[in-house]
Motif scaffolding. Structure first.
Motif, PDB file in Angstrom:
ATOM      1  N   GLU A 173      38.194 -11.389  -7.422  1.00 18.29           N
ATOM      2  CA  GLU A 173      37.128 -10.728  -8.192  1.00 18.29           C
ATOM      3  C   GLU A 173      36.611 -11.637  -9.299  1.00 18.29           C
ATOM      4  N   ARG A 174      37.526 -12.302  -9.998  1.00 18.40           N
ATOM      5  CA  ARG A 174      37.103 -13.215 -11.071  1.00 18.40           C
ATOM      6  C   ARG A 174      36.351 -14.409 -10.495  1.00 18.40           C
ATOM      7  N   ASP A 175      36.848 -14.975  -9.390  1.00 22.73           N
ATOM      8  CA  ASP A 175      36.181 -16.123  -8.766  1.00 22.73           C
ATOM      9  C   ASP A 175      34.775 -15.764  -8.303  1.00 22.73           C
ATOM     10  N   THR A 176      34.614 -14.586  -7.722  1.00 14.38           N
ATOM     11  CA  THR A 176      33.297 -14.140  -7.270  1.00 14.38           C
ATOM     12  C   THR A 176      32.353 -13.978  -8.450  1.00 14.38           C
ATOM     13  N   ALA A 177      32.856 -13.373  -9.523  1.00 14.27           N
ATOM     14  CA  ALA A 177      32.024 -13.186 -10.719  1.00 14.27           C
ATOM     15  C   ALA A 177      31.600 -14.536 -11.291  1.00 14.27           C
ATOM     16  N   LEU A 178      32.529 -15.473 -11.391  1.00 11.81           N
ATOM     17  CA  LEU A 178      32.194 -16.805 -11.910  1.00 11.81           C
ATOM     18  C   LEU A 178      31.176 -17.508 -11.021  1.00 11.81           C
ATOM     19  N   ALA A 179      31.338 -17.396  -9.724  1.00  8.23           N
ATOM     20  CA  ALA A 179      30.413 -18.041  -8.785  1.00  8.23           C
ATOM     21  C   ALA A 179      29.004 -17.481  -8.933  1.00  8.23           C
ATOM     22  N   ASN A 180      28.911 -16.211  -9.327  1.00  9.07           N
ATOM     23  CA  ASN A 180      27.611 -15.560  -9.498  1.00  9.07           C
ATOM     24  C   ASN A 180      27.140 -15.541 -10.949  1.00  9.07           C
ATOM     25  N   LEU A 181      27.862 -16.253 -11.825  1.00 10.74           N
ATOM     26  CA  LEU A 181      27.577 -16.229 -13.266  1.00 10.74           C
ATOM     27  C   LEU A 181      27.454 -14.796 -13.757  1.00 10.74           C
ATOM     28  N   SER A 182      28.412 -13.997 -13.363  1.00 12.06           N
ATOM     29  CA  SER A 182      28.424 -12.585 -13.692  1.00 12.06           C
ATOM     30  C   SER A 182      29.748 -12.229 -14.365  1.00 12.06           C
ATOM     31  N   CYS A 183      30.045 -10.952 -14.433  1.00 12.51           N
ATOM     32  CA  CYS A 183      31.280 -10.463 -15.041  1.00 12.51           C
ATOM     33  C   CYS A 183      31.988  -9.562 -14.035  1.00 12.51           C
ATOM     34  N   PRO A 184      33.305  -9.706 -13.894  1.00 13.99           N
ATOM     35  CA  PRO A 184      34.025  -8.856 -12.939  1.00 13.99           C
ATOM     36  C   PRO A 184      34.052  -7.385 -13.333  1.00 13.99           C
ATOM     37  N   HIS A 185      33.641  -7.063 -14.553  1.00 10.80           N
ATOM     38  CA  HIS A 185      33.650  -5.674 -15.014  1.00 10.80           C
ATOM     39  C   HIS A 185      32.286  -5.000 -14.880  1.00 10.80           C
ATOM     40  N   LEU A 186      31.323  -5.697 -14.284  1.00 13.40           N
ATOM     41  CA  LEU A 186      30.034  -5.066 -14.001  1.00 13.40           C
ATOM     42  C   LEU A 186      30.118  -4.367 -12.655  1.00 13.40           C
ATOM     43  N   ASP A 187      29.593  -3.145 -12.627  1.00  8.81           N
ATOM     44  CA  ASP A 187      29.520  -2.444 -11.351  1.00  8.81           C
ATOM     45  C   ASP A 187      28.084  -1.960 -11.164  1.00  8.81           C
TER      46      ASP A 187
END
Length: 80
Positions: free
Chosen positions: A11-25
């Protein structure tokens, strides 16, 4: 940060790859009431610029921004 839900490495890796946050839904920030200081300040200083171009009417004073950056470096506080 310790009060936030634990996210998996994936989840963290995906968020970083998308320049996003893992706590966004789908509804936005899922940890809004417990969000870290860096999240509360995001978009309020030139160094924490919003990638969507949003900003407050007045940016934080440059001297205060320097103190914020110094604090983040000292505590190693980063987004995501």
């Amino acid at each position: 940060m310790s009060r936030l839900p634990v996210k998996s490495d994936a989840e963290r890796d995906t968020a970083l790859a998308n320049l996003s946050c893992p706590h966004l839904d789908a509804k936005g920030c899922s940890v809004y009431l417990e969000r870290p200081l860096i999240c509360r300040l995001f978009g309020t200083t030139p160094r924490l610029a919003c990638p969507h171009g949003r900003r407050p009417d007045e940016m934080i004073d440059p001297k205060i921004e320097q103190e914020i950056q110094r604090f983040f470096l000292e505590v190693r506080h980063v987004l995501v």
